[in-house]
Design an enzyme around this catalytic site. Structure first.
Site, PDB file in Angstrom:
ATOM      1  N   HIS A 118       0.838  -1.207   0.000  1.00 52.91           N
ATOM      2  CA  HIS A 118       0.000   0.000   0.000  1.00 52.91           C
ATOM      3  C   HIS A 118       0.865   1.246   0.000  1.00 52.91           C
ATOM      4  O   HIS A 118       2.081   1.187   0.214  1.00 52.91           O
ATOM      5  CB  HIS A 118      -0.942  -0.005   1.208  1.00 52.91           C
ATOM      6  N   CYS A 137       3.088  -5.184   6.848  1.00 53.21           N
ATOM      7  CA  CYS A 137       2.756  -4.911   5.454  1.00 53.21           C
ATOM      8  C   CYS A 137       3.878  -4.112   4.783  1.00 53.21           C
ATOM      9  O   CYS A 137       4.792  -3.626   5.450  1.00 53.21           O
ATOM     10  CB  CYS A 137       1.430  -4.158   5.358  1.00 53.21           C
TER      11      CYS A 137
END
Length: 224
Positions: A118, A137
């Site tokens: 992301h 992440c």
């Protein structure tokens, strides 16, 4: 990625926040994503602040919801609702926007680790030589370029202009890839570059040290 390279940010070096090594299939992209706060972050980091500070939710664009979809019912943060949140009966999420922790684009390759790629509003962190700041992440420094690459065969003319429009629209949008793209999350401390030089990096997660021990090898000392 056929020459597309960019700095990324990976998980912190604590055992529970390290980015895992695995293989997945990138299946869709979300523009203006919600951030569903993971249970571990909620319990250890956010609940104490929510209870101490009545304005914490509003300042951070957070809301309590009942249900698992983006259309889930928003619940007022009453004492009873906070108790339900602590018990796992409600979710905490951050609304889409410029300050969202996921940035304005999310790349999803479903996996058991709940790891994805992301964007991020914290661009200054990409200037650091050691970029282990996330909870697992992977934050990418140029999500627009990556979106253009993964959506190139999807149809609909996903050029930089259309990507920017989707990023700054008023609603979230999911775009499915025509064909999934294999994603390999690898860990390495040595890299042979196209120019011929070999670069060495810190063994931040200790994988090399563990392997040396298992093989009965002496640790390798790199000259500084």
């Amino acid at each position: 990625l056929n020459g597309l390279q960019m700095p990324v940010i990976v998980g912190q070096t604590y055992p529970r926040t390290r980015t895992p090594v695995f293989v997945g299939d990138l299946r869709y992209v979300v523009f203006r994503p919600y951030w569903d706060v993971p249970r571990s972050i909620l319990v250890r980091e956010m609940l104490p602040q929510i209870r101490r500070d009545a304005g914490y939710l509003q300042r951070n664009n957070l809301e309590l919801v009942k249900g698992q979809t983006d259309a889930a019912e928003v619940v007022a943060p009453t004492p009873a609702a906070l108790a339900a949140l602590a018990a796992g009966q409600l979710r905490l999420r951050q609304r889409p926007g410029e300050d969202n922790s996921l940035g304005l684009i999310k790349f999803v390759f479903p996996n058991a680790h709940d790891v994805y790629m992301h964007g991020t509003p914290a661009q200054r962190l990409f200037l650091q030589p050691r970029r282990a700041f996330s909870h697992g992440c992977i934050r990418v420094s140029d999500p627009v370029a990556l979106a253009g690459y993964v959506l190139r065969d999807t149809g609909g003319g996903w050029d930089a202009t259309r990507i920017s429009t989707a990023m700054h629209a008023g609603t979230s949008q999911r775009v499915d890839l025509k064909l999934p793209i294999r994603v390999m999350i690898l860990y390495g401390t040595a890299l042979a570059t196209e120019a011929g030089a070999v670069e060495f990096f810190d063994d931040i997660y200790g994988h090399d040290r563990k392997l040396e021990t298992l093989l009965g090898l002496s640790p390798v000392i790199h000259a500084q």
